[in-house]
Design an enzyme around this catalytic site. Structure first.
Site, PDB file in Angstrom:
ATOM      1  N   ASN A  55      -7.113 -10.626   6.088  1.00  0.00           N
ATOM      2  CA  ASN A  55      -8.462 -10.387   5.782  1.00  0.00           C
ATOM      3  C   ASN A  55      -8.230  -9.670   4.302  1.00  0.00           C
ATOM      4  OD1 ASN A  55     -10.321 -10.914   8.090  1.00  0.00           O
ATOM      5  ND2 ASN A  55      -9.041  -9.293   9.152  1.00  0.00           N
ATOM      6  N   CYS A  56      -7.452 -10.290   3.723  1.00  0.00           N
ATOM      7  CA  CYS A  56      -6.920  -9.792   2.178  1.00  0.00           C
ATOM      8  C   CYS A  56      -7.755 -10.583   1.237  1.00  0.00           C
ATOM      9  CB  CYS A  56      -5.539  -9.654   2.292  1.00  0.00           C
ATOM     10  SG  CYS A  56      -4.885  -9.141   0.528  1.00  0.00           S
ATOM     11  N   GLY A  57      -7.698 -10.400  -0.001  1.00  0.00           N
ATOM     12  CA  GLY A  57      -8.192 -11.304  -0.927  1.00  0.00           C
ATOM     13  C   GLY A  57      -7.168 -12.168  -1.471  1.00  0.00           C
ATOM     14  N   THR A 100      -5.142 -13.697   1.203  1.00  0.00           N
ATOM     15  CA  THR A 100      -5.108 -14.324   2.183  1.00  0.00           C
ATOM     16  C   THR A 100      -5.073 -16.117   2.016  1.00  0.00           C
ATOM     17  OG1 THR A 100      -6.071 -12.686   3.639  1.00  0.00           O
ATOM     18  CG2 THR A 100      -5.895 -15.042   4.362  1.00  0.00           C
TER      19      THR A 100
END
Length: 161
Positions: free
Chosen positions: A37-39, A41
């Protein structure tokens, strides 16, 4: 002086099997701490492209999910595996969730940080920090989270020969 080598370590796979890094001897390895759930990803896609392009030449990505940055990997190992399979159809090894900083940092990450410190200290600053390891088990380069996987191609090719 610490004379540990990459091949001295082992880690739990995402399916909870102990995997010796000896398995990857004579392989060029890219170790990455990942999060779902990371920018960053979407870099999973670029990592998979590297795996597809160079896997048969002796290269592999090793993904180590980590929840230490913004709680962006809060799922269980099974949920992480399902996400990676369904969203990115990854073919490279996925390990059980680890810590990369602090007293609980996985021994592989303790070693990686000693071998190649970061720009602002040795700690891992965010998800998708990458370490490139040559066929002799030496860390040759560390890449910031913003460094896209496709930009690592020339370094991988140089190590593959």
């Amino acid at each position: 002086m610490n004379d540990q080598q990459f091949y001295d370590f082992s880690a739990q796979s995402n399916r909870h099997q102990s995997i010796s890094m000896e398995t990857y001897r004579d392989t060029v390895v890219l170790v990455v701490n990942t999060a779902s759930n990371c920018g960053f990803t979407p870099q999973y896609e670029g990592l998979e492209k590297l795996q597809q392009q160079y896997g048969d030449r002796g290269f592999t990505v090793l993904a180590f999910p980590c929840n230490q940055f913004g709680k962006q990997e809060s799922g269980s190992d099974e949920e992480i595996r399902q996400f990676c399979d369904l969203t990115f159809n990854i073919s490279f090894p996925l390990f059980a969730k680890v810590e990369v900083n602090g007293r609980g940092a996985h021994p592989i990450y303790q070693w990686l940080k000693r071998e190649k410190g970061g720009l602002l200290g040795d700690g891992i600053k965010w998800n998708f920090t990458k370490f490139l390891i040559d066929r002799q088990g030496r860390v040759v380069k560390r890449y910031a989270p913003t460094y896209k996987p496709e930009l690592i191609r020339k370094d991988i090719e140089a190590l593959l020969g």
